[in-house]
Design a protein around this motif. Structure first.
Motif, PDB file in Angstrom:
ATOM      1  N   GLU A 166      31.222 -50.344  60.657  1.00 17.90           N
ATOM      2  CA  GLU A 166      30.700 -51.305  61.630  1.00 17.90           C
ATOM      3  C   GLU A 166      31.219 -51.054  63.040  1.00 17.90           C
ATOM      4  OE1 GLU A 166      31.766 -55.098  60.098  1.00 17.90           O
ATOM      5  OE2 GLU A 166      30.436 -54.960  58.323  1.00 17.90           O
ATOM      6  N   GLN A 167      32.369 -50.411  63.155  1.00 15.31           N
ATOM      7  CA  GLN A 167      32.949 -50.164  64.483  1.00 15.31           C
ATOM      8  C   GLN A 167      32.730 -48.725  64.957  1.00 15.31           C
ATOM      9  OE1 GLN A 167      36.986 -51.621  64.897  1.00 15.31           O
ATOM     10  NE2 GLN A 167      36.622 -53.272  63.423  1.00 15.31           N
ATOM     11  N   GLN A 168      31.821 -48.025  64.320  1.00 16.19           N
ATOM     12  CA  GLN A 168      31.444 -46.653  64.712  1.00 16.19           C
ATOM     13  C   GLN A 168      32.665 -45.711  64.758  1.00 16.19           C
ATOM     14  OE1 GLN A 168      29.322 -47.671  68.427  1.00 16.19           O
ATOM     15  NE2 GLN A 168      27.413 -47.137  67.361  1.00 16.19           N
ATOM     16  N   ILE A 169      33.484 -45.831  63.719  1.00 19.60           N
ATOM     17  CA  ILE A 169      34.679 -44.993  63.628  1.00 19.60           C
ATOM     18  C   ILE A 169      34.311 -43.519  63.510  1.00 19.60           C
ATOM     19  CG2 ILE A 169      36.737 -44.481  62.260  1.00 19.60           C
ATOM     20  CD1 ILE A 169      36.862 -47.156  63.712  1.00 19.60           C
ATOM     21  N   ILE A 170      33.262 -43.203  62.747  1.00 19.65           N
ATOM     22  CA  ILE A 170      32.851 -41.810  62.556  1.00 19.65           C
ATOM     23  C   ILE A 170      32.441 -41.191  63.882  1.00 19.65           C
ATOM     24  CG2 ILE A 170      31.145 -40.294  61.464  1.00 19.65           C
ATOM     25  CD1 ILE A 170      31.149 -42.246  59.086  1.00 19.65           C
ATOM     26  N   GLU A 171      31.622 -41.909  64.633  1.00 12.68           N
ATOM     27  CA  GLU A 171      31.165 -41.405  65.934  1.00 12.68           C
ATOM     28  C   GLU A 171      32.339 -41.215  66.889  1.00 12.68           C
ATOM     29  OE1 GLU A 171      28.258 -42.754  69.653  1.00 12.68           O
ATOM     30  OE2 GLU A 171      28.083 -43.746  67.704  1.00 12.68           O
TER      31      GLU A 171
END
Length: 465
Positions: A166-171
């Motif tokens: 949800e917090q766009q950790i991968i990006e």
């Protein structure tokens, strides 16, 4: 953007000395698996029994399997242009990169680690091992500790990570890993892209192909990237980078050889932007001479011609420590040992601990016997030895040789190579001039870490005969 989810099985725990014996690659489009690949790989060496017990792959199983170079094209097509994903990614990536490097190809992929991602996206677990995460997340692992089973489980875990991100950790991780590299304006990016991620010496060249900077690195590309990283606003940095037109490099196999060769190149070429090691400090020596009364005396001084040198040191402090420690053990008069000055008797004689060579009470013969023992101590300190370390490939080693306390140089040899005697060993060495910096390097535990020190009388057991 696709993700290449990789798992490998190997002959051992680190890439420098071991090889892949099984590989699986799962191509994931961010939502689902779109392609699969798996293969046993003949590692061209025996798999230790203890390792076989972990993954169950035996020498018999891989005897007729393809060698890595036979599968390299297929593997490269699956990896290039995709994000390399694995559970503890640096382990898998280091082996795959090393395998391609042995073929002369520099693999360069963006990476993601599902261990690190899981800690941020799925916090709260006591363990983030693949087995524990899969058990906690309801993921079934078929064939645990085999490449395909673990890769498939990692792919399912990655699907869940994408769904819960949800917090766009991968990006954010991808952006953080893609640090800013400002390639100098006059440097062809292809030269930068082809830099190896291995230990060695690198050279920045100007428009006329003159060397303007020499450096050493455990990882050449990573170190050079640090030169170019971040902002180019500093005036000095701008001027430096504007002069860089080409990059050259020399792979050395390990950091010790890189340090030794860097020192040689700086003194040979005097590059404009190298400040360290540009002095011609000859270091310090312990000399011996005989006075008019027949007493042999010792003295610390700079290395110079015409004086008989017993032993050399990189600085005055180490020379002084050796001189005082050794001469005190032998009860040599401090005045004649050269570390006390007086017009008459030395201080030690006045307090009753010197046997009187300074005032003629100890005969020259008795005193000179002690000096002979001091010379023996110097010879022991200067003993012949070699340092053996990792080479530029899995089957190669490096060798640094010191004889009579003097650095001779370094060389490379194959593990299968036959050497019959010490002179034959010397033939493997490329000769280099010594200097005080070389002895500082050889005396440094951090520089020689990972290299095995072997005395002359023991070398055959390490190199072979």
């Amino acid at each position: 953007m696709n993700y290449a989810i990789v798992d490998i099985e190997t002959t051992g725990g680190y890439a420098a000395r071991n090889r892949i014996c099984e590989i699986a690659i799962i191509i994931h489009d961010g939502e689902k698996v779109v392609k699969e690949y798996q293969s046993l790989i003949n590692p061209e060496r025996s798999i230790p029994i203890g390792v076989q017990a972990i993954h169950g792959i035996s020498d018999t199983m891989v005897a007729d399997a393809p060698k890595f170079y036979e599968e390299a094209k297929t593997i490269l097509e699956l990896l290039e242009g995709n994000i390399f994903v694995a559970h503890s990614v640096n382990f898998d990536y280091s082996f795959v990169k090393a395998a391609f490097s042995d073929l002369g190809y520099n693999l360069n992929c963006k990476k993601l680690c599902t261990v690190r991602l899981s800690r941020k996206i799925l916090p709260g677990y006591k363990s983030y091992s693949l087995g524990n995460l899969c058990e906690q997340r309801g993921i079934r692992i078929q064939d645990r500790h085999r490449a395909y089973g673990d890769a498939l489980a990692t792919a399912e875990l990655f699907t869940q990570l994408v769904q819960h991100d949800e917090q766009q950790i991968i990006e954010k991780s991808l952006k953080r890993n893609a640090s800013i590299v400002n390639i100098p304006d006059n440097l062809d990016k292809k030269e930068y892209d082809q830099l190896p991620e291995k230990a060695g010496v690198y050279y920045f060249l100007n428009k006329k192909h003159q060397i303007i900077y020499v450096g050493k690195a455990k990882n050449i590309k990573k170190r050079i990237t640090s030169h170019f990283g971040g902002s180019k606003t500093e005036v000095a940095k701008q001027a430096f980078q504007q002069e860089i037109y080409h990059i050259d490099y020399l792979e050395t196999g390990n950091e010790l050889i890189a340090l030794l060769h860097e020192s040689y190149e700086i003194r040979k070429n005097w590059p404009r932007y190298n400040r360290a090691q540009k002095n011609n400090n000859p270091g310090y020596c312990i000399f011996i001479y005989e006075d008019r009364s027949g007493y042999k005396r010792l003295q610390i001084g700079r290395k110079q011609g015409g004086m008989k040198t017993l032993i050399r040191f990189t600085n005055h402090a180490t020379a002084f420590h050796f001189l005082t420690t050794t001469s005190r053990k032998l009860n040599i008069c401090p005045k004649l040992a050269g570390y006390q000055n007086s017009t008459g008797a030395c201080f030690d004689y006045q307090v009753g601990t010197c046997e009187g060579a300074c005032v003629g009470e100890e005969s020259p013969e008795t005193h000179n016997d002690k000096i002979a023992q001091f010379i023996d101590a110097c010879d022991e300190e200067k003993r012949d030895y070699i340092l053996i370390g990792a080479g530029r490939s899995q089957d190669e080693k490096t060798i640094v040789m010191v004889e009579n306390g003097t650095y001779l140089g370094y060389g490379f040899f194959e593990e299968s190579e036959t050497v019959n005697d010490w002179e034959g060993l010397k033939n493997l060495i490329q000769r280099f001039p010594d200097n005080p910096e070389v002895y500082r390097i050889l005396a440094s535990d951090s520089a020689t870490k990972g290299n095995k020190k072997v005395k002359k009388d023991k070398w055959k057991t390490e190199v072979g005969s």
